[in-house]
Design a protein around this motif. Structure first.
Motif, PDB file in Angstrom:
ATOM      1  N   PRO A   1       0.793  -1.232   0.000  1.00 33.67           N
ATOM      2  CA  PRO A   1       0.000   0.000   0.000  1.00 33.67           C
ATOM      3  C   PRO A   1       0.821   1.274   0.000  1.00 33.67           C
ATOM      4  CG  PRO A   1       0.139  -0.865   2.205  1.00 33.67           C
ATOM      5  CD  PRO A   1       0.910  -1.814   1.329  1.00 33.67           C
ATOM      6  N   SER A   2       1.612   1.487  -1.054  1.00 30.58           N
ATOM      7  CA  SER A   2       2.410   2.703  -1.111  1.00 30.58           C
ATOM      8  C   SER A   2       2.936   2.901  -2.523  1.00 30.58           C
ATOM      9  CB  SER A   2       3.577   2.621  -0.118  1.00 30.58           C
ATOM     10  OG  SER A   2       4.361   3.785  -0.170  1.00 30.58           O
ATOM     11  N   ASP A   3       3.199   4.148  -2.856  1.00 30.03           N
ATOM     12  CA  ASP A   3       3.865   4.466  -4.112  1.00 30.03           C
ATOM     13  C   ASP A   3       5.314   4.003  -4.003  1.00 30.03           C
ATOM     14  OD1 ASP A   3       4.898   5.515  -6.417  1.00 30.03           O
ATOM     15  OD2 ASP A   3       4.537   7.619  -5.888  1.00 30.03           O
ATOM     16  N   LEU A   4       5.782   3.221  -4.961  1.00 24.80           N
ATOM     17  CA  LEU A   4       7.137   2.670  -4.896  1.00 24.80           C
ATOM     18  C   LEU A   4       8.168   3.561  -5.587  1.00 24.80           C
ATOM     19  CD1 LEU A   4       6.487  -1.147  -5.458  1.00 24.80           C
ATOM     20  CD2 LEU A   4       6.650   0.144  -3.323  1.00 24.80           C
ATOM     21  N   HIS A   5       7.769   4.767  -5.963  1.00 29.07           N
ATOM     22  CA  HIS A   5       8.723   5.689  -6.575  1.00 29.07           C
ATOM     23  C   HIS A   5       9.826   6.022  -5.564  1.00 29.07           C
ATOM     24  CE1 HIS A   5      10.276   8.819  -9.172  1.00 29.07           C
ATOM     25  NE2 HIS A   5      10.249   9.666  -8.159  1.00 29.07           N
ATOM     26  N   GLY A   6      11.061   5.806  -5.950  1.00 27.44           N
ATOM     27  CA  GLY A   6      12.191   6.080  -5.074  1.00 27.44           C
ATOM     28  C   GLY A   6      12.537   4.957  -4.125  1.00 27.44           C
ATOM     29  N   ILE A   7      11.728   3.897  -4.100  1.00 24.26           N
ATOM     30  CA  ILE A   7      12.004   2.758  -3.232  1.00 24.26           C
ATOM     31  C   ILE A   7      13.013   1.839  -3.922  1.00 24.26           C
ATOM     32  CG2 ILE A   7      11.028   0.746  -2.070  1.00 24.26           C
ATOM     33  CD1 ILE A   7      10.193   3.431  -0.884  1.00 24.26           C
ATOM     34  N   ARG A   8      14.050   1.485  -3.201  1.00 27.27           N
ATOM     35  CA  ARG A   8      15.098   0.633  -3.779  1.00 27.27           C
ATOM     36  C   ARG A   8      14.886  -0.846  -3.483  1.00 27.27           C
ATOM     37  NH1 ARG A   8      20.862   3.147  -2.318  1.00 27.27           N
ATOM     38  NH2 ARG A   8      21.448   1.350  -3.596  1.00 27.27           N
ATOM     39  N   GLU A   9      14.160  -1.145  -2.394  1.00 28.60           N
ATOM     40  CA  GLU A   9      14.011  -2.543  -2.022  1.00 28.60           C
ATOM     41  C   GLU A   9      12.732  -2.738  -1.214  1.00 28.60           C
ATOM     42  OE1 GLU A   9      17.270  -5.776  -0.734  1.00 28.60           O
ATOM     43  OE2 GLU A   9      16.902  -4.263   0.809  1.00 28.60           O
ATOM     44  N   VAL A  10      12.042  -3.853  -1.471  1.00 28.85           N
ATOM     45  CA  VAL A  10      10.890  -4.281  -0.677  1.00 28.85           C
ATOM     46  C   VAL A  10      11.324  -5.502   0.128  1.00 28.85           C
ATOM     47  CG1 VAL A  10       8.541  -5.187  -0.738  1.00 28.85           C
ATOM     48  CG2 VAL A  10       9.233  -3.406  -2.357  1.00 28.85           C
ATOM     49  N   MET A  11      11.028  -5.506   1.418  1.00 27.88           N
ATOM     50  CA  MET A  11      11.475  -6.581   2.293  1.00 27.88           C
ATOM     51  C   MET A  11      10.300  -7.161   3.072  1.00 27.88           C
ATOM     52  SD  MET A  11      14.963  -4.820   3.797  1.00 27.88           S
ATOM     53  CE  MET A  11      14.042  -3.441   4.471  1.00 27.88           C
ATOM     54  N   VAL A  12      10.481  -8.395   3.550  1.00 26.89           N
ATOM     55  CA  VAL A  12       9.473  -9.054   4.378  1.00 26.89           C
ATOM     56  C   VAL A  12      10.171  -9.672   5.580  1.00 26.89           C
ATOM     57  CG1 VAL A  12       7.758 -10.899   4.518  1.00 26.89           C
ATOM     58  CG2 VAL A  12       7.970  -9.553   2.419  1.00 26.89           C
ATOM     59  N   THR A  13       9.622  -9.399   6.772  1.00 25.91           N
ATOM     60  CA  THR A  13      10.132 -10.014   7.992  1.00 25.91           C
ATOM     61  C   THR A  13       8.975 -10.640   8.766  1.00 25.91           C
ATOM     62  OG1 THR A  13       9.855  -8.004   9.306  1.00 25.91           O
ATOM     63  CG2 THR A  13      11.970  -8.295   8.196  1.00 25.91           C
ATOM     64  N   SER A  14       9.301 -11.525   9.696  1.00 19.13           N
ATOM     65  CA  SER A  14       8.315 -12.080  10.613  1.00 19.13           C
ATOM     66  C   SER A  14       8.294 -11.204  11.850  1.00 19.13           C
ATOM     67  CB  SER A  14       8.696 -13.520  10.986  1.00 19.13           C
ATOM     68  OG  SER A  14       7.866 -14.006  12.026  1.00 19.13           O
ATOM     69  N   GLU A  15       7.096 -10.676  12.184  1.00 19.69           N
ATOM     70  CA  GLU A  15       6.948  -9.740  13.306  1.00 19.69           C
ATOM     71  C   GLU A  15       5.830 -10.192  14.238  1.00 19.69           C
ATOM     72  OE1 GLU A  15       9.060  -7.359  13.806  1.00 19.69           O
ATOM     73  OE2 GLU A  15      10.095  -7.570  11.885  1.00 19.69           O
ATOM     74  N   PRO A  16       5.793  -9.641  15.463  1.00 21.35           N
ATOM     75  CA  PRO A  16       4.674  -9.948  16.366  1.00 21.35           C
ATOM     76  C   PRO A  16       3.344  -9.552  15.733  1.00 21.35           C
ATOM     77  CG  PRO A  16       6.459  -8.881  17.567  1.00 21.35           C
ATOM     78  CD  PRO A  16       6.809  -8.792  16.107  1.00 21.35           C
ATOM     79  N   ALA A  17       2.272 -10.273  16.057  1.00 21.73           N
ATOM     80  CA  ALA A  17       0.946  -9.982  15.502  1.00 21.73           C
ATOM     81  C   ALA A  17       0.613  -8.511  15.710  1.00 21.73           C
ATOM     82  CB  ALA A  17      -0.113 -10.861  16.159  1.00 21.73           C
ATOM     83  N   GLY A  18       0.150  -7.862  14.648  1.00 23.11           N
ATOM     84  CA  GLY A  18      -0.116  -6.430  14.704  1.00 23.11           C
ATOM     85  C   GLY A  18       0.978  -5.612  14.073  1.00 23.11           C
ATOM     86  N   GLY A  19       2.142  -6.242  13.818  1.00 21.20           N
ATOM     87  CA  GLY A  19       3.217  -5.534  13.148  1.00 21.20           C
ATOM     88  C   GLY A  19       4.118  -4.775  14.107  1.00 21.20           C
TER      89      GLY A  19
END
Length: 239
Positions: free
Chosen positions: A205-223
């Motif tokens: 949910p974001s404009d990726l203009h200027g973004i160099r990398e998208v990442m995914v991590t495992s986090e506590p419920a709720g982020g």
């Protein structure tokens, strides 16, 4: 005591559904994420709703929407809106946690559910386009060996699809991050789980203009506001 059984509902509990659907504004989502750190009731609500939301795009076949289908869906939405209007202002009152399941079974709850379902269907079928698609493949960490991740950009939106991912862990969820450079990980409202086969899908949910990398991590419920673990998925984007 189970936080869901409390006699005193958190005043922000009604924001949980909007949060997992990604419909809060960025500043609202940030404040709610901070609130989750100290509210067990809202964390439990997010953990309960998130798997349901994650399953929606996996259960709906994506097709281009004919004009006739679009008109039928909009007609249904207007009809259900008329039902709510006829029910009076009480229909707009949010249900208490203790009775939300019975509220969903009421005529008004059914009307809201139908309206929500057709809106979701409309978004899913109309959002699919054929022009200007870009596809990026993810780099998978050793702890998720065998998994794969693909980020697709098309028609002004980005969608992340994963397969054969391990489960995020008890009481945890996968969170998507955007990076403009080393050490710069911005949280998003994209939280998702995976099926028993490790498949999952979420909009970024974001404009990726200027973004160099998208990442995914495992986090506590709720982020989390900052990554608490190393990325399992890293997707470099073209400069």
């Amino acid at each position: 005591m189970n936080p869901l059984d409390s006699d005193f509902d958190c005043p922000q509990l009604s924001d949980a559904a909007a949060y997992v659907l990604g419909s809060l504004e960025d500043d609202e989502a940030t404040r709610f994420r901070e609130h989750l750190r100290s509210c067990a009731q809202c964390r439990a609500e997010v953990a309960e709703l998130q798997p349901v939301v994650d399953e929606l795009p996996l259960k709906v076949a994506r097709e281009d929407a004919p004009d006739a289908l679009r008109e039928r869906i909009l007609t249904t939405v207007r009809s259900e809106a008329a039902v709510l209007h006829a029910a009076g202002h009480e229909a707009d009152e949010p249900p208490r946690r203790s009775s939300w399941r019975s509220w969903l079974g009421s005529p008004i709850g059914v009307a809201v559910g139908v309206a929500a379902a057709v809106v979701i269907a409309l978004v899913l079928v109309i959002a699919t386009g054929s022009g200007g698609e870009k596809v990026f493949r993810g780099h998978i960490s050793a702890s998720a060996i065998g998994a794969s991740a693909t980020l697709r950009q098309h028609d002004g939106r980005a969608e992340l699809t994963v397969s054969r991912m391990p489960q995020p862990g008890l009481g945890r969820i996968y969170e998507v991050w955007l990076s403009r450079g080393p050490g710069n990980a911005q949280p998003t409202t994209a939280l998702f789980s995976v099926t028993s086969k490790g498949d999952g899908e979420t909009d970024v949910p974001s404009d990726l203009h200027g973004i160099r990398e998208v990442m995914v991590t495992s986090e506590p419920a709720g982020g989390s506001l900052r990554p608490t673990r190393k990325p399992l998925i890293q997707i470099p984007l073209n400069s």
